[in-house]
Write a protein that holds these residues in place. Structure first.
Motif, PDB file in Angstrom:
ATOM      1  N   GLU A  96      17.728   5.627   1.800  1.00  0.00           N
ATOM      2  CA  GLU A  96      19.101   4.702   2.022  1.00  0.00           C
ATOM      3  C   GLU A  96      19.393   3.808   0.726  1.00  0.00           C
ATOM      4  O   GLU A  96      20.438   3.278   0.483  1.00  0.00           O
ATOM      5  CB  GLU A  96      19.205   4.352   3.497  1.00  0.00           C
ATOM      6  CG  GLU A  96      19.186   5.373   4.535  1.00  0.00           C
ATOM      7  CD  GLU A  96      18.982   5.056   5.756  1.00  0.00           C
ATOM      8  OE1 GLU A  96      18.355   4.094   5.972  1.00  0.00           O
ATOM      9  OE2 GLU A  96      19.216   5.813   6.680  1.00  0.00           O
ATOM     10  N   ASP A  97      18.340   2.890   0.629  1.00  0.00           N
ATOM     11  CA  ASP A  97      18.250   2.064  -0.202  1.00  0.00           C
ATOM     12  C   ASP A  97      18.646   2.453  -1.639  1.00  0.00           C
ATOM     13  O   ASP A  97      19.495   1.662  -2.427  1.00  0.00           O
ATOM     14  CB  ASP A  97      17.002   1.703  -0.347  1.00  0.00           C
ATOM     15  CG  ASP A  97      16.813  -0.025  -0.893  1.00  0.00           C
ATOM     16  OD1 ASP A  97      15.623  -0.690  -0.794  1.00  0.00           O
ATOM     17  OD2 ASP A  97      17.877  -0.712  -1.204  1.00  0.00           O
ATOM     18  N   SER A  98      18.186   3.541  -2.242  1.00  0.00           N
ATOM     19  CA  SER A  98      18.598   3.985  -3.449  1.00  0.00           C
ATOM     20  C   SER A  98      20.226   4.689  -3.369  1.00  0.00           C
ATOM     21  O   SER A  98      20.662   4.996  -4.560  1.00  0.00           O
ATOM     22  CB  SER A  98      17.543   5.237  -3.784  1.00  0.00           C
ATOM     23  OG  SER A  98      16.213   5.164  -3.554  1.00  0.00           O
ATOM     24  N   LEU A 111       0.767  -1.211   0.047  1.00  0.00           N
ATOM     25  CA  LEU A 111       0.149  -0.170  -0.004  1.00  0.00           C
ATOM     26  C   LEU A 111       0.845   1.203  -0.122  1.00  0.00           C
ATOM     27  O   LEU A 111       0.529   2.252  -0.515  1.00  0.00           O
ATOM     28  CB  LEU A 111      -0.906   0.150   1.337  1.00  0.00           C
ATOM     29  CG  LEU A 111      -1.783  -1.373   1.391  1.00  0.00           C
ATOM     30  CD1 LEU A 111      -2.702  -1.037   2.501  1.00  0.00           C
ATOM     31  CD2 LEU A 111      -2.942  -1.408  -0.039  1.00  0.00           C
ATOM     32  N   GLN A 112       1.937   1.183   0.811  1.00  0.00           N
ATOM     33  CA  GLN A 112       3.211   2.397   0.865  1.00  0.00           C
ATOM     34  C   GLN A 112       4.396   1.932   0.443  1.00  0.00           C
ATOM     35  O   GLN A 112       4.882   0.868   1.601  1.00  0.00           O
ATOM     36  CB  GLN A 112       2.895   3.201   2.069  1.00  0.00           C
ATOM     37  CG  GLN A 112       1.905   4.445   2.075  1.00  0.00           C
ATOM     38  CD  GLN A 112       1.578   4.736   3.412  1.00  0.00           C
ATOM     39  OE1 GLN A 112       0.368   5.189   3.857  1.00  0.00           O
ATOM     40  NE2 GLN A 112       2.674   4.955   4.081  1.00  0.00           N
ATOM     41  N   ALA A 113       5.169   2.354  -0.340  1.00  0.00           N
ATOM     42  CA  ALA A 113       6.593   1.688  -0.306  1.00  0.00           C
ATOM     43  C   ALA A 113       7.548   2.572   0.097  1.00  0.00           C
ATOM     44  O   ALA A 113       7.628   3.733  -0.448  1.00  0.00           O
ATOM     45  CB  ALA A 113       6.685   1.325  -1.797  1.00  0.00           C
ATOM     46  N   ASP A 114       8.316   2.266   1.050  1.00  0.00           N
ATOM     47  CA  ASP A 114       9.387   3.464   1.521  1.00  0.00           C
ATOM     48  C   ASP A 114      10.614   2.495   1.700  1.00  0.00           C
ATOM     49  O   ASP A 114      11.331   2.535   3.094  1.00  0.00           O
ATOM     50  CB  ASP A 114       8.896   4.193   2.612  1.00  0.00           C
ATOM     51  CG  ASP A 114      10.017   5.250   3.209  1.00  0.00           C
ATOM     52  OD1 ASP A 114       9.909   5.612   3.968  1.00  0.00           O
ATOM     53  OD2 ASP A 114      10.665   5.585   2.090  1.00  0.00           O
ATOM     54  N   GLY A 115      11.091   1.439   0.986  1.00  0.00           N
ATOM     55  CA  GLY A 115      12.085   0.726   1.265  1.00  0.00           C
ATOM     56  C   GLY A 115      11.675  -0.625   2.103  1.00  0.00           C
ATOM     57  O   GLY A 115      10.954  -0.482   2.960  1.00  0.00           O
ATOM     58  N   GLY A 116      12.451  -1.706   2.066  1.00  0.00           N
ATOM     59  CA  GLY A 116      12.059  -2.971   2.455  1.00  0.00           C
ATOM     60  C   GLY A 116      10.711  -3.515   2.550  1.00  0.00           C
ATOM     61  O   GLY A 116      10.099  -4.231   3.434  1.00  0.00           O
ATOM     62  N   THR A 117      10.230  -3.467   1.167  1.00  0.00           N
ATOM     63  CA  THR A 117       8.898  -3.905   0.986  1.00  0.00           C
ATOM     64  C   THR A 117       8.868  -5.537   1.176  1.00  0.00           C
ATOM     65  O   THR A 117       7.877  -6.135   1.571  1.00  0.00           O
ATOM     66  CB  THR A 117       8.359  -3.764  -0.530  1.00  0.00           C
ATOM     67  OG1 THR A 117       9.616  -3.781  -1.384  1.00  0.00           O
ATOM     68  CG2 THR A 117       8.075  -2.173  -0.500  1.00  0.00           C
ATOM     69  N   ARG A 118       9.891  -6.062   0.568  1.00  0.00           N
ATOM     70  CA  ARG A 118      10.008  -7.558   0.318  1.00  0.00           C
ATOM     71  C   ARG A 118       9.877  -8.123   2.097  1.00  0.00           C
ATOM     72  O   ARG A 118       9.144  -9.381   2.366  1.00  0.00           O
ATOM     73  CB  ARG A 118      10.963  -8.339  -0.341  1.00  0.00           C
ATOM     74  CG  ARG A 118      12.353  -8.180   0.448  1.00  0.00           C
ATOM     75  CD  ARG A 118      13.432  -8.727  -0.774  1.00  0.00           C
ATOM     76  NE  ARG A 118      13.270  -7.838  -1.711  1.00  0.00           N
ATOM     77  CZ  ARG A 118      13.872  -7.938  -2.868  1.00  0.00           C
ATOM     78  NH1 ARG A 118      14.515  -9.371  -3.122  1.00  0.00           N
ATOM     79  NH2 ARG A 118      14.276  -7.098  -4.041  1.00  0.00           N
ATOM     80  N   VAL A 119      10.437  -7.800   3.022  1.00  0.00           N
ATOM     81  CA  VAL A 119      10.727  -8.332   4.292  1.00  0.00           C
ATOM     82  C   VAL A 119       9.326  -7.629   4.963  1.00  0.00           C
ATOM     83  O   VAL A 119       8.720  -8.593   5.763  1.00  0.00           O
ATOM     84  CB  VAL A 119      11.812  -7.836   4.960  1.00  0.00           C
ATOM     85  CG1 VAL A 119      13.176  -8.501   4.564  1.00  0.00           C
ATOM     86  CG2 VAL A 119      12.197  -6.333   4.988  1.00  0.00           C
ATOM     87  N   ALA A 120       8.671  -6.598   4.835  1.00  0.00           N
ATOM     88  CA  ALA A 120       7.332  -6.213   5.234  1.00  0.00           C
ATOM     89  C   ALA A 120       6.630  -7.387   4.713  1.00  0.00           C
ATOM     90  O   ALA A 120       5.470  -7.739   5.591  1.00  0.00           O
ATOM     91  CB  ALA A 120       7.166  -4.780   5.048  1.00  0.00           C
ATOM     92  N   ALA A 121       6.450  -7.552   3.338  1.00  0.00           N
ATOM     93  CA  ALA A 121       5.352  -8.432   2.858  1.00  0.00           C
ATOM     94  C   ALA A 121       5.508  -9.826   3.526  1.00  0.00           C
ATOM     95  O   ALA A 121       4.619 -10.257   3.879  1.00  0.00           O
ATOM     96  CB  ALA A 121       5.926  -8.706   1.419  1.00  0.00           C
ATOM     97  N   ASP A 145      22.371  -4.195  -0.186  1.00  0.00           N
ATOM     98  CA  ASP A 145      21.115  -4.142   0.582  1.00  0.00           C
ATOM     99  C   ASP A 145      20.892  -5.697   0.839  1.00  0.00           C
ATOM    100  O   ASP A 145      20.719  -6.597   0.006  1.00  0.00           O
ATOM    101  CB  ASP A 145      20.193  -3.616  -0.158  1.00  0.00           C
ATOM    102  CG  ASP A 145      18.577  -3.642   0.412  1.00  0.00           C
ATOM    103  OD1 ASP A 145      17.698  -3.607  -0.398  1.00  0.00           O
ATOM    104  OD2 ASP A 145      18.315  -4.063   1.571  1.00  0.00           O
ATOM    105  N   CYS A 146      20.747  -6.095   2.172  1.00  0.00           N
ATOM    106  CA  CYS A 146      20.730  -7.750   2.543  1.00  0.00           C
ATOM    107  C   CYS A 146      19.549  -7.828   3.399  1.00  0.00           C
ATOM    108  O   CYS A 146      19.217  -7.146   4.222  1.00  0.00           O
ATOM    109  CB  CYS A 146      21.724  -7.919   3.460  1.00  0.00           C
ATOM    110  SG  CYS A 146      21.927  -9.517   3.952  1.00  0.00           S
ATOM    111  N   SER A 147      18.293  -8.709   2.557  1.00  0.00           N
ATOM    112  CA  SER A 147      17.229  -8.782   3.285  1.00  0.00           C
ATOM    113  C   SER A 147      17.370 -10.345   3.737  1.00  0.00           C
ATOM    114  O   SER A 147      17.549 -11.214   2.915  1.00  0.00           O
ATOM    115  CB  SER A 147      16.110  -8.828   2.110  1.00  0.00           C
ATOM    116  OG  SER A 147      16.062  -7.584   1.535  1.00  0.00           O
TER     117      SER A 147
END
Lengths: 244, 231, 984
Positions: free
Chosen positions: A173-175, A124-134, A180-182
């Motif tokens: 920071e991601d950009s 719904l809102q993307a601000d870095g770390g979407t895959r782990v939040a998913a 970037d390690c998930s």
């Protein structure tokens, strides 16, 4: 661009080893068997679980375990500029597979052979770390659907910028182009179920970043546990199964 | 062995240590892991008085078939001699056409797709489709069999259990005080409601849906208000 | 605590986007002072015993850095909002501010006010970002004041009067920088000088003399206002204005050139008003004047005042000075060296020839030095009133290209005889001179160390000692070659070869050694062995980063500033005699006629048999009695070298002459004892030939393998118009030089002989050298192969390989060659074209700076040498002007003006020796014939022409406050002793 000031503060005021503000809600959708919204900072992800039910496509059915169908999608309004993404763009496909792989290790699929579990994840809102939040949202949704789980898998991302290991990168920071390690792990057994990294790191730095990410995962896991416990207790109390 | 009080558990939690000797029966939602009993779902862990039985009471919308449960199923199709029935579980259940009271080869129950039946789970295994039956071991139907008219309400597993408890659930009692209705509660989270007028049926169905987390007092109030609307 | 910053941004494409960013507020940000109990001990930075704490605002942080850097300013709170603003506006200022915050002695505490729960503020409706930030600083100050109430006074330092007023209203004490110094810091006298002359708008009008010059309504605008940026951009696009970098004439600071691609030629800027406050190095926008106003550069020697400087006081105050003479704008006597920049050459070409002329309408980018300018104060004229209290004085930079700077100081009296560093703040249009402030004092004028410091600062040479991190990269002494070294892949054992090195006397950093030996088949094996520096200098190490920044070793007369730490340069890498050392060697098989049959590169281990000096080697070659291996080897090398040299000359290599001189330094006082011309012997030339051969072979190898990222060195072919000065001078004496090719030029130079003047040939060569372009390092991917040409050496390709101890270019070439031989892989940075280009530019810049510093050091020592001596010397005329000559004195390598007409205030140094000449001089004026390069006195009795021999008296004139100047005066040639007369 200075990502960590000499005083040890990041752009948003966190210190390198601090997580963003976490929040979650469970059972938000009526129609789904299980659902959850998970928020890390400004990243907000909704997960809905359907099943276990009959396999839709006969030839995908597995005799000894359940199959998990996972779909990851980003809402058009999730980033700064409105962009309609199909579910079939490369990144979404890749993330669907990644989340599916992590969930396959978490769900006790051998208890439900010849069935299918659907997991739908919508950012719904993307601000870095979407895959782990998913992944976090999906795990909570699965728990609220009553799907048997080995453990409450928790995920967290970490990176390395300007000589500092940073936990839970936000979009800026991601950009920045640093690694970037998930990761996602099962907190009780400390087993990793997801490990992904882009860019490169020397080995010893990688270990430091990995350890930091693992600590982050444990913190997220304890948050998820606490919220799930509250939710379960609340429901149990409401139906009288447990005294306050 | 330690008495597990009603403890709220989460997936992955270790509920108690396995006893050195003796027999411990585990209900659904629990399994052994290493030397412990671990929960795989979220819910409240219960133990019987002697400690020989442990089970987890959770709240799900999806039903996991267990032998001996009574369920309300929807006929999906008929294959040869068997009906396939949707019981809100992972797999479609099978209901032999002869598993009805007084059914013979010539006298088969005339059920079409979409009809409701009240059946018991005769066999439930992880790897096979659940087997249903509308008669008990001795061939008697008792309450089981096709259900005519009425509507189907979806409830969670825990609410279904509550509705089947005795003394009867507050909502059923409250409704019964003012209305005439029939209800069949399936442990699979499906409840069949039927009464003389559609209006009553709908009222009963709404009352049941809304009453999951209400206290008895609140249920009284709710039912009273609903009933007043009719009369 | 959490807050979301939301703002709306416009992207490059013009889209409007909403940006939402998280902003966390914390509880663990401390105040940094032990007086606050809640502050964590680890964060204690501010002192408990300071008299007050200062909180600075953004403007102070941007413009008053020198003031803040003064040791008397301590215990300052810098809010993070200030740091962020400074970072966005000026990165050089940000670096300095960060350095201040990191320094323990200064006790500058960084307070993260934006993330502190109590000091974070949201911007109010209609509040501009600047106002919001100012308010944030005030809130932070109030927080501090409340927290430390009664225990410590907290003062907000800001030059913005509006902010001060609001602060007072909010109960915060606020004060401007100048007032602060005056009221609260009477202890630091020089502090007031360092308060930058800010723009008048910021200062409160009541804030009079302290901070900034008072703007009286009567001050008229002296210069044209600069056009706004958008007007300039529009003008450039439409072709009305032209953009380019300004190069100011060294001999006339009010004349300069702007190189312009759009016009095709350099545009001349003549005069102060046309230069319109632009300074050397600025990127400016120029508007061409109508063709009728075009002119040529000035044909007169500027200035005829004494060392003290002329001009009246009144003129200075109001800026009515003469057009082409600034105070103290005399051309000084200077050292002659390698070619000067084209602007000067262009000036000399075609005097009186008209050139596109223009004037500056806007400055696109200023090139003011943040490290400041060295120089000294202009001495007061005879009838000036005595200086006391704060006074506006003029500061004259040592670099003639920069104008005088007006500064305020209270210490004018004591500073008159000192060398200072001053920084420029601004140049408003109503001020004749730029405004600046004092930064620091270096020492007394004329003191050798002070003047050397000036040379180093002016040429941006880093003299700070190597950091411990760099020293860690150096292996510990004593060091020796071990089995591991011999076992390295690609390293050959060459210890059996008869290797020796030939170097100047006193040379400790020996980076090259040679050998030759006959082969059974009649050919020779020739070898050049270079110190294997890259074995110790690893890419990316602290030492490598430092060496890359320094780029070269700087040789001053009395001192050497090394690129690498001494243990490496003088011991571990240096190919000392009798020691085993690691090398990178080039081995050739050559036949009897010095033709290369094969080339081989390898890393090696050698054991040099002897480390000889040039004189030693020469005498060994010449002594027929010596027949040992080394001497035979030297003779063969010499023979081969001569063949190579001849072949190069046939191809068109130029033999140019260098007027370098050598000082003999007293070992105790380090003062120069004697100075003389550098003698070049056969042995020098032999070594030179071998090095050239090695450099060419390596260049070919690396360019073949890395055609797009090799570091090479080229010497661009000079454009025909660059030769005009020498052609004109030669034509005046009936000599023609064919400059069509380097070969024809070489032949012409060989033919340029005058039997009666043996020195003539050398002089012509010296003057030709000045017409050359500079040789430059470049990345091979940036130029087409035919542009790799090295004009002077007549070689199609060239690079530097043979001196890695003192040049970083050679280190880069070593790495490339090691990659060619697959001994080591090329680091990522060496493949990056952009990085290479920037690296080559840095190398060129540093090389040039080192050359200029070396030359300046020689000038300095010359001045010291002549301090108590008056010398008569032979000289040659190199240029004629209407009122004087430029002469060159070969023995001392100096060139300077002599005046024919008497000087403004009379010349009392005449004496009987020059009576006859002077009488003629005094009675008649001179007539200049440009074409014939002759100047003749009106009555025809005295005549000077270019290349004429003459004689000069050299002495040092001492002016006000130790200011010294070398002065040349004409004397008659008969006065020269026999021994002084020049031979070739």
């Amino acid at each position: 661009m200075e990502y960590v000031t000499p005083e040890g503060l990041r752009i948003d005021g966190r210190r390198p080893k601090e997580l963003r503000r976490l929040d979650c809600s469970l059972d938000v959708l009526q129609s789904a068997d299980g659902s959850a919204v998970f928020q890390m900072g400004n990243t907000k992800v909704l997960a809905a679980v359907f099943g276990p039910h009959e396999v839709e496509v006969r030839n995908q059915m597995k005799e000894d375990k359940a199959i998990i169908k996972c779909e990851y999608a980003m809402a058009a309004f999730s980033t700064g500029e409105r962009r309609k993404r199909g579910k079939s763009d490369r990144r979404s496909q890749e993330l669907s597979l990644v989340i599916k792989a992590a969930l396959e290790q978490t769900v006790m699929v051998e208890l439900l052979p010849r069935t299918q579990i659907d997991v739908y994840v919508q950012v719904l809102q993307a601000d870095g770390g979407t895959r782990v939040a998913a992944i976090n949202a999906a795990v909570l949704a699965l728990a609220s659907a009553g799907v048997p789980l080995r453990d409450l898998a928790a995920g967290c991302a970490a990176g390395y910028l300007e000589g500092h290991s940073l936990l839970d990168l936000n979009f800026q920071e991601d950009s920045a182009g640093g690694p970037d390690c998930s990761i996602a792990l099962h907190p009780n057994s400390d087993r990793l179920v997801l490990l992904q990294m882009d860019s490169r790191l020397p080995m010893d730095t990688f270990e430091a970043v990995l350890n930091l990410a693992q600590d982050g995962c444990r913190a997220v896991a304890s948050f998820m546990r606490q919220r799930l416990l509250e939710h379960t207790r609340k429901l149990a109390m409401a139906r009288g199964a447990v005294r306050a | 062995m330690a008495n597990v009080e009603k403890k709220v558990c989460l997936p992955g939690d270790l509920v108690q240590k396995l006893p050195e000797e003796g027999v411990l029966r585990l209900g659904p939602g629990l399994e052994t892991r290493e030397q412990h009993v671990a929960a795989v779902k979220s819910g409240v862990a219960h133990q019987n008085k002697s400690g020989s039985l442990l089970w987890l009471e959770g709240r799900q919308k999806r039903y996991i078939p267990a032998e001996g449960d009574v369920v309300v199923g929807t006929i999906v199709d008929r294959y040869g001699e068997t009906f396939t029935v949707d019981i809100n579980g992972p797999l479609l259940a099978l209901l032999p056409q002869l598993a009805f009271e007084g059914a013979t080869r010539r006298n088969r129950p005339n059920l079409k797709s979409g009809d409701l039946v009240y059946a018991r789970v005769a066999a439930a295994s992880r790897d096979l489709e659940p087997q249903l039956s509308c008669v008990d071991n001795l061939g008697r139907a008792t309450v089981m069999g096709p259900l005519k008219d009425g509507i189907l309400v979806q409830v969670t597993s825990s609410q279904a259990r509550a509705l089947l408890a005795s003394p009867p659930a507050p909502v059923l009692q409250a409704l019964g005080a003012s209305l005439q209705y029939e209800v069949a509660v399936g442990q699979n989270g499906r409840v069949w409601v039927c009464s003389a007028s559609p209006r009553t049926t709908v009222l009963v169905a709404n009352a049941i849906s809304a009453s999951e987390f209400l206290s008895p007092l609140q249920i009284q109030t709710l039912v009273g208000r609903l009933v007043a609307q009719i009369q | 605590m959490h807050h979301n910053n939301q703002f709306v941004k416009k992207t490059k494409k013009g889209q409007i986007r909403k940006v939402v960013r998280e902003h966390y507020l914390r509880d663990d940000i401390w105040s940094g002072t032990p007086l606050d109990e809640e502050c964590e001990a680890s964060a204690h930075k501010l002192s408990a015993s300071a008299s007050h704490y200062l909180v600075i605002d953004t403007n102070i942080a941007l413009h008053q850095l020198d003031f803040l850097e003064h040791p008397a300013i301590t215990d300052v709170v810098v809010c993070s909002v200030v740091l962020e603003e400074v970072r966005h506006k000026n990165s050089a200022a940000y670096q300095r501010l960060r350095a201040l915050c990191a320094s323990d002695a200064k006790r500058f505490y960084v307070f993260a006010n934006e993330h502190h729960r109590e000091t974070f503020i949201k911007s109010e409706a209609g509040e501009s970002p600047n106002d919001r930030n100012d308010r944030a600083i005030r809130v932070a100050t109030k927080w501090y004041a409340d927290r430390l109430a009664g225990r410590m006074e907290v003062i907000l330092l800001t030059n913005d009067s509006g902010s001060r007023r609001l602060a007072e209203e909010e109960g915060v004490r606020a004060i401007g920088a100048a007032s602060y110094v005056r009221l609260l810091r009477p202890d630091a006298t020089e502090l007031l000088d360092m308060v930058a002359a800010g723009t008048v708008v910021e200062e409160d009008p009541e804030e009079e003399d302290g901070g900034a010059p008072v703007r009286s309504a009567k001050r008229k605008r002296i210069y044209e206002e600069h056009k706004t940026f958008s007007e300039v951009q529009a003008g450039i696009r439409e072709g009305r204005f032209h953009q380019g970098a300004l190069r100011v004439n060294r001999y006339n600071p009010y004349e300069g050139y702007v190189g312009s691609d759009s016009v095709g030629q350099d545009i001349l800027l003549a005069g102060r008003s046309h230069m319109n406050r632009a300074m050397d190095g600025d990127i400016v926008a120029v508007e061409l004047l109508p063709e009728s106003e075009w002119r040529g550069p000035s044909s007169k020697l500027p200035g005829q005042g004494k060392a003290t400087g002329g001009g009246s006081d009144a003129a200075e105050e109001e800026g009515n000075e003469e057009e082409d003479v600034g105070a103290g704008a005399e051309p000084e006597v200077f050292q002659v060296g390698p070619p000067d920049d084209p602007s000067v050459l262009a000036q000399r070409a075609g005097e009186e020839a008209k050139q596109p002329t223009g004037r500056v309408v806007g400055i696109i980018s200023r090139n003011w030095r943040s490290r400041g300018y060295c120089g000294s104060l202009k001495p007061p004229s005879a009838h000036a009133r005595p200086l006391h209290g704060a006074s506006n004085v003029l500061f004259l930079p040592v670099e003639r290209r920069y104008p005088a700077i007006r500064i305020q100081t209270r210490q004018a009296d004591s500073l008159m005889d000192k060398r200072l560093v001053v920084a420029i703040d601004s140049w408003p249009s109503d001020s004749t001179h730029p405004l600046g402030h004092y930064v620091r004092t270096l020492g007394t004028i004329g003191d050798k160390d002070t003047e050397t410091e000036v040379v180093l600062i002016e040429n941006d040479i880093n003299t700070s000692p190597f950091t411990p991190a760099v020293h860690e990269c150096v292996p510990t002494l004593p060091w020796r070659v071990t089995e591991d070294h011999l076992a390295q892949p690609g390293r050959t054992d060459l210890r059996h070869l008869p290797v020796c090195s030939v170097d100047p006397p006193g040379c400790k950093d020996i980076d090259d050694a040679l050998h030759v030996r006959p082969l059974p088949n009649g050919n020779y094996e020739l070898g050049v062995h270079i110190a294997d520096v890259t074995n110790f200098l690893r890419p990316g190490s602290a030492m490598d980063v430092e060496a890359a920044a320094r780029a070269t070793t700087t040789y001053l007369v009395q001192r050497r500033i090394d690129m690498l730490p001494k243990p490496l340069t003088e011991d571990i890498c240096s190919l000392r005699g009798g020691e085993e050392r690691l090398t990178f060697s080039v081995l050739w098989e050559v036949n009897d006629n010095a033709e290369i049959q094969s080339t081989k590169f390898t890393k090696g281990v050698i054991k040099s048999r002897a480390a000889l000096q040039y004189a030693e080697a020469q005498s060994r070659i010449d002594d027929p009695r010596l027949q040992d291996e080394i001497t035979l080897s030297l003779r063969t090398m010499n023979k081969l070298a001569k063949i190579l040299r001849r072949r190069r000359a046939e191809r068109g290599a130029l033999q140019l002459a260098s007027p370098e001189v050598k000082f003999t330094i007293d070992t105790e006082t380090h003062d120069p004892l004697d100075v003389g011309m550098y003698q070049v012997q056969e042995a020098n030339q032999m070594v030179e030939e071998m090095m050239l051969l090695a450099n060419v072979s390596v260049a070919e190898a690396i360019a073949h393998h890395f055609p797009s990222c090799s570091l090479l060195r080229r010497h661009p072919v000079p454009a025909p118009r660059q030769f005009e000065p020498i052609l004109q001078a030669a034509a005046a004496v009936g000599l023609t030089l064919d400059v069509s090719t380097s070969k024809s030029l070489a032949e012409s130079l060989d033919a340029a002989v005058r039997p009666e003047d043996p020195y003539f040939n050398k002089l012509v060569r010296i003057l030709s050298t000045r017409c050359m372009t500079q040789a430059l390092y470049f990345c091979s991917g940036d130029h087409a192969p035919h542009e790799f040409l090295h004009y002077g050496l007549a070689s199609p390709i060239y690079t530097h390989f043979t001196s890695p101890i003192r040049r970083y270019a050679d280190v880069m070439v070593h790495r490339l060659l090691a990659a060619v031989l697959q001994l080591e892989s090329l680091p990522e940075t060496a493949r990056d074209r952009e990085g290479l280009r920037a690296g080559a530019d840095n190398l060129n810049k540093r090389h040039r700076n080192a050359q200029l510093a070396g030359r300046a050091s020689v000038e300095l020592h010359t001045l010291i040498f002549f301090k108590d001596r008056t010398v008569h010397a032979d000289a040659r005329v190199t240029k004629v002007k209407a009122n004087g000559l430029i002469v060159f004195v070969p023995k001392y390598g100096i060139e300077g003006p002599v005046y024919l007409t008497p000087r403004a205030d009379g010349n009392s140094n005449s004496g009987p020796s020059s009576s006859s000449n002077n009488k003629a001089v005094a009675e008649s004026a001179f007539v200049l014939d440009e074409k014939k390069q002759t100047v003749v006195s009106r009555d025809g009795s005295v005549r000077y022409r270019v290349f004429d021999p003459c004689a000069v008296r050299i002495h040092v004139e001492e002016g006000y406050g130790h200011r010294r100047q070398l002065v040349l005066e004409l004397i008659s040639r008969e006065q020269l002793q026999e021994a002084e007369q020049m031979v070739a």
